[in-house]
Design an enzyme around this catalytic site. Structure first.
Site, PDB file in Angstrom:
ATOM      1  CG  HIS A   1      -1.504   5.159   6.291  1.00 59.57           C
ATOM      2  ND1 HIS A   1      -2.419   4.197   5.965  1.00 59.57           N
ATOM      3  CD2 HIS A   1      -2.036   6.327   5.939  1.00 59.57           C
ATOM      4  CE1 HIS A   1      -3.459   4.773   5.439  1.00 59.57           C
ATOM      5  NE2 HIS A   1      -3.261   6.063   5.401  1.00 59.57           N
TER       6      HIS A   1
ATOM      7  CG  ASP B   1       4.047  -2.217   9.204  1.00 55.19           C
ATOM      8  OD1 ASP B   1       3.371  -1.202   9.401  1.00 55.19           O
ATOM      9  OD2 ASP B   1       4.243  -3.092  10.063  1.00 55.19           O
TER      10      ASP B   1
HETATM   11  P1  GDP Z   1       2.344   1.371   5.790  1.00 53.01           P
HETATM   12  O1  GDP Z   1       1.754   1.330   7.155  1.00 53.01           O
HETATM   13  O2  GDP Z   1       1.903   0.210   4.946  1.00 53.01           O
HETATM   14  O3  GDP Z   1       2.169   2.674   5.127  1.00 53.01           O
HETATM   15  O4  GDP Z   1       3.902   1.141   5.945  1.00 53.01           O
HETATM   16  P2  GDP Z   1       4.982   1.667   7.016  1.00 53.01           P
HETATM   17  O5  GDP Z   1       4.363   2.077   8.306  1.00 53.01           O
HETATM   18  O6  GDP Z   1       6.074   0.669   7.061  1.00 53.01           O
HETATM   19  O7  GDP Z   1       5.480   2.986   6.295  1.00 53.01           O
HETATM   20  C1  GDP Z   1       6.309   2.916   5.281  1.00 53.01           C
HETATM   21  C2  GDP Z   1       7.443   3.890   5.525  1.00 53.01           C
HETATM   22  O8  GDP Z   1       8.317   3.777   4.442  1.00 53.01           O
HETATM   23  C3  GDP Z   1       6.993   5.333   5.573  1.00 53.01           C
HETATM   24  O9  GDP Z   1       7.836   6.060   6.418  1.00 53.01           O
HETATM   25  C4  GDP Z   1       7.164   5.785   4.111  1.00 53.01           C
HETATM   26  O10 GDP Z   1       7.403   7.159   3.994  1.00 53.01           O
HETATM   27  C5  GDP Z   1       8.354   4.981   3.693  1.00 53.01           C
HETATM   28  N1  GDP Z   1       8.310   4.588   2.281  1.00 53.01           N
HETATM   29  C6  GDP Z   1       7.234   4.205   1.550  1.00 53.01           C
HETATM   30  N2  GDP Z   1       7.598   3.868   0.305  1.00 53.01           N
HETATM   31  C7  GDP Z   1       8.948   4.048   0.246  1.00 53.01           C
HETATM   32  C8  GDP Z   1       9.915   3.839  -0.764  1.00 53.01           C
HETATM   33  O11 GDP Z   1       9.634   3.432  -1.889  1.00 53.01           O
HETATM   34  N3  GDP Z   1      11.221   4.098  -0.445  1.00 53.01           N
HETATM   35  C9  GDP Z   1      11.583   4.547   0.781  1.00 53.01           C
HETATM   36  N4  GDP Z   1      12.873   4.768   1.004  1.00 53.01           N
HETATM   37  N5  GDP Z   1      10.696   4.757   1.760  1.00 53.01           N
HETATM   38  C10 GDP Z   1       9.391   4.503   1.492  1.00 53.01           C
END
Ligand code: GDP
Length: 423
Positions: free
Chosen positions: A40, A12
């Site tokens: 994702h 995540d």
């Molecule tokens: P992943 O499985 O590694 O992709 O991570 P997550 O499931 O935690 O998803 C990350 C979430 O954070 C998603 O909803 C993205 O759209 C959001 N996100 C990713 N990068 C950023 C960022 O730099 N800023 C913000 N505010 N949201 C982000």
């Protein structure tokens, strides 16, 4: 370029958006480990899609997506994943999706055993995603699974599957006292969900070798983070596969020395799903505020994620284990509400200060040592270069870079596609 894109921490880390961003630069995007136990969300002009199994280049017409030998594939899940993408007008065909003949099939009884075991463990459970991943990888190493390529020879596959089920029922019936797995049901399941993938099945090593010889660029997309790696993670609270870049050549089927670089994804603070040691964990109002700011709730379950400040000890280790040559720092904008930014700089293991990531009981007993850096208290989501960041945010990025010992190349400051910059 042959690039591995990997998670540095507990998963995540915002890998989805970085992988989506970077995949545009590669001819081939390949998944090399894991199954549908993580995923994702990709948001693009056709809608919002959750990818658990498909490589993230699937929305780009010219990208070839490869599912590698190191993967475990629940073909029923894959069928539904593909259907939901096709519904929105994305074409998926064997030109553009290739599945390794050596990839392992995750059968319904693997999923069932995962659930039975979590039920048996009751309050001692590990928090498995119950997608059958540990049972299917265990069977793989017992040499008792079937692979995608076996589908090409159904007459040979039938008696082998019958033998496997007979063996499996020793556990299902004898151990868990459950109804036996039925051969007819399993065969019908394979006919319904697996056989239609036959045109997609190839020797992917031959395919990749040709691609490399023709100068194509390849991105190896990992699932989960370094701390979930079966060997180097927070065992036993790990996944059952190798999540590290060193496994990319194995799980993909290319020579080890071919990898050119490793992009590690790390978040500007920490989060961890499920059980297991998470030293930098914060509690109470401080944690609640960070969780709410970062939207740290499980994508599938809505379960609140455990959160903490950026963990130098764990992240330095993650970079080392991943062999990261560059980092992407995500979600920096989330910290904008804080007066001071918490950073876990060391672990206290029974009175001894430790800056190398421990394992086993030492890790379980470690307590965080926090320091605070000045906050910037202003919205940074519009910044498109390092120089546009407020001084305190620049200092925070530089501090992390130095402390973990790996150059930060990308910084993301919002969820939107354009909300990032390169250093
Ligand atoms: P992943 O499985 O590694 O992709 O991570 P997550 O499931 O935690 O998803 C990350 C979430 O954070 C998603 O909803 C993205 O759209 C959001 N996100 C990713 N990068 C950023 C960022 O730099 N800023 C913000 N505010 N949201 C982000």
């Amino acid at each position: 370029m042959l690039t591995a894109v990997v998670g540095i921490n507990w998963g995540d880390e915002g890998k989805g958006r970085m992988v989506d961003l970077l995949s545009e630069r590669y001819d081939v995007v390949m998944r090399y480990q894991g199954g549908n136990n993580a995923g994702h969300t990709v948001v693009n002009n056709r809608g919002k899609f959750v990818l658990n199994l498909l490589p993230s280049g699937i929305f780009r017409e010219k990208t070839v997506n490869v599912m590698g030998p190191g993967m475990v594939i629940d073909v029923e899940h894959l069928t539904h994943e593909i259907d939901s993408i096709r519904e929105k007008g994305v074409e998926i065909n064997p030109e553009h999706l290739v599945i390794s003949d050596r990839a392992t099939i995750c059968m319904p009884y693997h999923k069932m055993l995962d659930i039975l075991e979590e039920q048996r463990l009751a309050d001692k459970k590990f928090g498995s995603t119950q997608r059958g991943i540990a049972p299917v990888y265990s069977d793989k190493y017992m040499k008792k699974t079937i692979r995608m390529g076996d589908l090409l020879h159904p007459e040979e596959l039938k008696p082998r599957l019958a033998d496997l089920i007979e063996w499996k029922n020793l556990t299902v019936v004898g151990g868990y006292k459950h109804e036996p797995v039925s051969f007819d049901e399993m065969w019908a399941w394979l006919e319904k969900y697996a056989m239609h993938f036959i045109p997609y099945i190839k020797n992917t090593t031959t395919y990749l070798t040709d691609a490399i010889n023709n100068g194509k660029s390849i991105m190896f997309e990992a699932q989960l983070g370094a701390l979930r790696d079966i060997d180097f993670g927070i065992y036993p609270y790990t996944s059952s596969s190798s999540t590290i870049s060193a496994y990319a050549p194995i799980g993909a089927g290319i020579p080890a020395q071919k990898l050119t670089n490793v992009v590690g994804i790390t978040k500007a603070y920490s989060s961890c799903v499920g059980e297991g040691p998470f030293t930098c964990e914060m509690f109470g109002d401080e944690a609640e505020a960070l969780r709410a700011a970062g939207g740290e709730y499980g994508a599938a379950t809505g379960r609140p994620r455990r959160v903490g400040g950026f963990d130098i000890v764990a992240t330095r280790y993650g970079c080392l284990i991943q062999g990261a040559t560059e980092l992407a720092l995500t979600k920096l904008d989330i910290l904008s509400y804080l007066d001071k930014i918490p950073v876990c700089v060391k672990y206290d293991v029974n009175g001894t200060m430790v800056d190398q990531f421990p394992s086993g009981v030492e890790l379980t007993e470690a307590k965080p040592v926090y320091e605070y850096l000045p906050g910037w208290k202003t919205d940074i989501s519009g910044c498109r270069s390092f120089s546009e960041l407020p001084k305190q945010a620049q200092d925070y990025v530089k501090y992390i870079e130095k402390a973990v010992g790996c150059p930060i190349k990308y910084v993301s400051v919002g969820a939107g596609r354009e909300e990032y910059f390169e250093m």
